[in-house]
Design an enzyme around this catalytic site. Structure first.
Site, PDB file in Angstrom:
ATOM      1  N   ASP A   1      -1.985   6.562   6.460  1.00 29.02           N
ATOM      2  CA  ASP A   1      -2.881   5.707   5.670  1.00 29.02           C
ATOM      3  C   ASP A   1      -3.105   4.621   6.797  1.00 29.02           C
ATOM      4  O   ASP A   1      -2.845   3.426   7.080  1.00 29.02           O
ATOM      5  CB  ASP A   1      -2.506   4.876   4.478  1.00 29.02           C
ATOM      6  CG  ASP A   1      -3.492   4.169   3.795  1.00 29.02           C
ATOM      7  OD1 ASP A   1      -4.559   3.806   4.467  1.00 29.02           O
ATOM      8  OD2 ASP A   1      -3.127   3.398   2.744  1.00 29.02           O
TER       9      ASP A   1
ATOM     10  N   TRP B   1       0.659  -1.119   0.008  1.00 30.77           N
ATOM     11  CA  TRP B   1       0.042   0.090  -0.007  1.00 30.77           C
ATOM     12  C   TRP B   1       0.712   1.224  -0.036  1.00 30.77           C
ATOM     13  O   TRP B   1       0.543   2.228  -0.747  1.00 30.77           O
ATOM     14  CB  TRP B   1      -0.900   0.168   1.153  1.00 30.77           C
ATOM     15  CG  TRP B   1      -2.079  -0.886   0.811  1.00 30.77           C
ATOM     16  CD1 TRP B   1      -2.438  -2.022   1.541  1.00 30.77           C
ATOM     17  CD2 TRP B   1      -3.164  -0.711  -0.120  1.00 30.77           C
ATOM     18  NE1 TRP B   1      -3.519  -2.841   0.989  1.00 30.77           N
ATOM     19  CE2 TRP B   1      -3.784  -2.155  -0.307  1.00 30.77           C
ATOM     20  CE3 TRP B   1      -3.348   0.016  -1.257  1.00 30.77           C
ATOM     21  CZ2 TRP B   1      -4.926  -2.287  -1.098  1.00 30.77           C
ATOM     22  CZ3 TRP B   1      -4.257  -0.031  -1.964  1.00 30.77           C
ATOM     23  CH2 TRP B   1      -4.944  -1.406  -2.006  1.00 30.77           C
TER      24      TRP B   1
ATOM     25  N   LYS C   1     -12.538  -2.034   6.174  1.00 34.95           N
ATOM     26  CA  LYS C   1     -11.775  -2.855   6.852  1.00 34.95           C
ATOM     27  C   LYS C   1     -12.234  -2.857   8.151  1.00 34.95           C
ATOM     28  O   LYS C   1     -12.836  -3.611   8.860  1.00 34.95           O
ATOM     29  CB  LYS C   1     -10.457  -2.421   7.008  1.00 34.95           C
ATOM     30  CG  LYS C   1      -9.776  -2.721   5.758  1.00 34.95           C
ATOM     31  CD  LYS C   1      -9.867  -2.306   4.491  1.00 34.95           C
ATOM     32  CE  LYS C   1      -8.960  -2.967   3.194  1.00 34.95           C
ATOM     33  NZ  LYS C   1      -8.077  -2.189   2.660  1.00 34.95           N
TER      34      LYS C   1
HETATM   35  C1  LIG Z   1      -7.505  -1.252   1.369  1.00 36.02           C
HETATM   36  C2  LIG Z   1      -6.415  -0.483   1.575  1.00 36.02           C
HETATM   37  C3  LIG Z   1      -6.472   0.562   0.607  1.00 36.02           C
HETATM   38  C4  LIG Z   1      -7.253   0.727  -0.395  1.00 36.02           C
HETATM   39  O1  LIG Z   1      -8.636   1.209  -0.149  1.00 36.02           O
HETATM   40  P1  LIG Z   1      -9.600   1.590  -1.259  1.00 36.02           P
HETATM   41  O2  LIG Z   1     -10.573   2.012  -0.181  1.00 36.02           O
HETATM   42  O3  LIG Z   1      -9.924   0.281  -1.816  1.00 36.02           O
HETATM   43  O4  LIG Z   1      -9.069   2.658  -2.184  1.00 36.02           O
HETATM   44  C5  LIG Z   1      -5.379   1.532   0.865  1.00 36.02           C
HETATM   45  N1  LIG Z   1      -4.594   1.372   1.949  1.00 36.02           N
HETATM   46  C6  LIG Z   1      -4.713   0.460   2.841  1.00 36.02           C
HETATM   47  C7  LIG Z   1      -3.525   0.492   3.926  1.00 36.02           C
HETATM   48  C8  LIG Z   1      -5.678  -0.538   2.612  1.00 36.02           C
HETATM   49  O5  LIG Z   1      -5.641  -1.683   3.407  1.00 36.02           O
END
Ligand SMILES: *Cc1c(COP(=O)(O)O)cnc(C)c1O
Length: 360
Positions: free
Chosen positions: A172, A102, A196
């Protein structure tokens, strides 16, 4: 009705109580005679739902008053571009910490807007560790420092908040937000896709320190400026109303279940149990450095990859689903967010032991 233990990395399990409440309120929310999906986002019923969700999140995370909370669309991935578009100001540089899949995506998007200094990387170690902060090569001209506190695919997590001096720290938190209390005042900006640990996909939450709102240039598209959404309280256009409502039910559930310190206690217990089952077996292995193992995403490989398919098939028969690792890394991955009950982790461990007994 049958419910399984779903170990998906996202969209992931939601608390059963939350789903039941949504079901109860489906046809008639609180005497309104409407489903939340049918409500005007400007009507007093929906505004009350939205405001309560925000207030509950602020309380749960103890968000200081000089931070705004935004409920936006476009997933965490749109944030990969919005962050440089909004935070660079006069600078042409940003620091990124490269610890997995990511952060890699965040870096490649940021390169469209600025010169990215990869201040630290664990690529050589195949993302099984976090470079010591004392070795980070931060650029004094960088506008901010971006990192990924939990790498969802590799199962690598920062169990601490790095000290980067005066630079705004951007995180993030998609797969770790709400898993434990954190000190929001250490960050310039926090963002997290909802699917998540918050609620349904289609929603991304941004927590931004107010002084960072004015760095944006007027040429940035209106919808991509944080300022727009702060001024309109996340209702510049129609927000993802139903996802916001479900997120609110999750926040309410967290508050009624002891808040984030209780979640931290349960999450640590769940993760410790699962890692110790992996470490004490001769069938399973997790390659991540122990101090940096994720509480939320637990990848493991079987000693013989020919057993992957039978493992997944038999697990499914036992009501344990979505255990395959990400297509880029293979093996298995058990995602055990807040909504995964202790019983789900116990059932997985029991299954793993039994599978090892039969196939080891
Ligand atoms: C799932 C995830 C993303 C992507 O998320 P989207 O909502 O599908 O754009 C980005 N960063 C991390 C750490 C993730 O787990």
């Amino acid at each position: 009705m049958k419910r399984v233990y779903n170990f998906s990395a996202g969209p992931a399990m939601l608390p059963a109580e939350v789903l039941k409440r949504a079901q109860d309120e489906m046809m008639d929310w609180n005497g309104s005679g409407m489903c939340v999906m049918e409500m005007s986002h400007r009507g007093k019923e929906y505004v009350s739902i939205a405001e309560k969700a925000e207030a509950d999140l602020r309380e749960l995370m103890a968000v200081p008053s000089n931070y705004k909370i935004l409920f936006l669309q476009g997933g965490a991935s749109t944030q990969f571009a919005m962050i440089p578009m909004n935070l660079l100001g006069d600078s042409k540089n940003a620091d990124y910490i490269y610890t997995g899949s990511w952060s890699k995506k965040a870096i490649s998007e940021a390169k469209k807007f600025c010169s990215v200094n990869v201040a630290a990387s664990s690529e050589k170690e195949k993302f099984t560790t976090i470079p010591d902060v004392s070795t980070w090569n931060l650029d004094k001209n960088a506008a901010y420092v971006h990192y990924t506190p939990n790498e969802t695919i590799e199962g690598l997590e920062f169990q601490f908040i790095p000290d980067v001096g005066d630079k705004p720290l951007v995180a993030d938190m998609s797969s770790t937000i709400l898993s434990r209390p954190i000190d929001v005042s250490k960050f310039g900006l926090i963002y997290a896709g909802a699917q998540k640990n918050i609620g349904p996909a289609g929603l991304v939450i941004v927590i931004i320190r107010e002084d960072l709102l004015d760095k944006v240039s007027g040429t940035v598209p209106t919808m991509l400026q944080y300022k727009t959404h702060v001024e309109a309280e996340s209702m510049y256009n129609t927000p993802p109303t139903y996802s916001w409502y479900i997120a609110g039910l999750v926040f309410d559930w967290l508050k009624r279940n002891g808040g984030l310190s209780k979640m931290a206690e349960i999450n640590k217990t769940k993760a410790d149990k699962l890692y110790s089952a992996i470490d004490s077996s001769s069938m399973y292995r997790n390659p991540v450095d122990k101090p940096h193992r994720s509480w939320m995403n637990v990848p493991f490989i079987l000693k013989n990859a020919d057993l992957d398919k039978p493992f997944l098939e038999e697990a499914k028969k036992s009501g344990l689903v979505t255990l395959a690792g990400h297509r880029s890394v293979g093996g298995m991955r058990a995602s055990i967010y807040n909504a995964m009950p202790m019983e789900g982790v116990d059932a997985l461990i029991e299954f793993m032991k039994e599978f090892e007994r039969k196939n080891g």
